[in-house]
Scaffold this motif. Sequence first.
Motif: not given
Lengths: 125, 125, 125, 125
Positions: A1-6, A8-14, B7-14, B87-94
């Motif tokens: 149902m949900f998915s998470v990509n460890p 990815d630099p976005t924190p998992i909780y986010a 304020s986005d939890p995604t790191p600034i560098y990312a 990769s294709k898998a990476e594209r889909e997860s992203t």
Amino acid sequence: MFSVNPSDPTPIYAQLDRGIRAAIATGQLRTGDRLPTVRQLAVDLKVNANTVAKVYAELERAGVLATQRGVGTTVRDTAEDLVSRTSKAERESTLRLLADKLLADAYAIGLTIDEVIRHLEARRA
Amino acid sequence: MFSVNPSDPTPIYAQLDRGIRAAIATGQLRTGDRLPTVRQLAVDLKVNANTVAKVYAELERAGVLATQRGVGTTVRDTAEDLVSRTSKAERESTLRLLADKLLADAYAIGLTIDEVIRHLEARRA
Amino acid sequence: MFSVNPSDPTPIYAQLDRGIRAAIATGQLRTGDRLPTVRQLAVDLKVNANTVAKVYAELERAGVLATQRGVGTTVRDTAEDLVSRTSKAERESTLRLLADKLLADAYAIGLTIDEVIRHLEARRA
Amino acid sequence: MFSVNPSDPTPIYAQLDRGIRAAIATGQLRTGDRLPTVRQLAVDLKVNANTVAKVYAELERAGVLATQRGVGTTVRDTAEDLVSRTSKAERESTLRLLADKLLADAYAIGLTIDEVIRHLEARRA
DNA sequence: GTGGTCTAGACCACG
DNA sequence: GTGGTCTAGACCACA
């Protein structure tokens, strides 16, 4: 149902926070629906239970979920006055910005707008 | 040209890394174009110069940018180069994560998935 | 500056949260003041650093504190429109309820209203 | 007669325990008075009956209440008994926590410490 | 068995 | 050196 990509630099909780909100936005989760237990979801996502608990707690503070100690976590009355708080023009200009960001990021990994639309359509409940 | 949301939890560098790649992918930056200096961009984005320097260094290691002493930092890659490394898998997860973010943000201002799709379809033309 | 009683059934994080808000209420902490670092306060209170970090994070989400990554945590613009959000009559009736609760709890352990007042006066900045 | 706030992070059992002790201390309950049955109180407070039962049991162990089969639960202690079991150090630590809570709650609705003190002084008379 | 709190300790992002 | 994230695992409150 949900998915998470460890990786990815976005924190998992986010990622999980957004995933749950997105599930509500797409109608996959509706008011009153029960979410997986903290521990179950932690196992499914291969993530620590504390991380899941943190997300549930944050979404409860945000008014998105409701939890009852010893019972479980459910989706709360949503979409109440979300709409009324923002003017239509404001919403449209914000949507344009959000979509710009998504499309730019999608292009950067080789996705076309058609593929993006197809993905969203597949997620419509 | 780029923007960063502290304020986005995604790191600034990312955020900055994605922003630069997206600018290349969408043609805002082309092979040979010069990027702002580290210090200038740091000032513009109100971000620490170390953070910008790290992103430039990382993108250089990845072959996306090139730094020439006395000249500055320029774009080395083309959009196609960027894509071919994903990769294709990476594209889909992203794509899923990107869509989650859009849907969550859109819902937060009262927009449904249908409105989002309609907006994107209007831009396809 | 703050204190925490591990044998009180109130969670430590809630005690600290209230302690910080109380310090602002009494003027002991003012807008712009820096708080102790997470780790320092953890040592002082003989508490885990995560517990302190959780409180700082919660108070930031609540708009009470502001934190800058790598810099530290400060007291934010406070008392902006707190007052205007609540009518005077409402405030007085709420104050009465709050004071009722405090006095009842204080009586139960043998404290008089005079002792309570004396304590509060001693904490006035 | 008693009240409990499920969104207060203080555990419900602790809120109820304090509430009963406070009722005795303030004379709302006197030696020999009967308390509501476990089930009745659970219904009134919208709380699980186990929680109420545990509090009654705990207060019985502490000598505050007495349970007689077929009769119910009654108050055993007097206010003085309650007080005499609390050490001075404990009283001071608790007073600080109680005051923190009052100050934090008061500040949240825009009241200053001075207004709180003025209110309490007005009630002293 | 559910969620909540806390600890210890690792590693990372950022200045 | 600052705060942020995550893990592993213990213990508690509550149903």
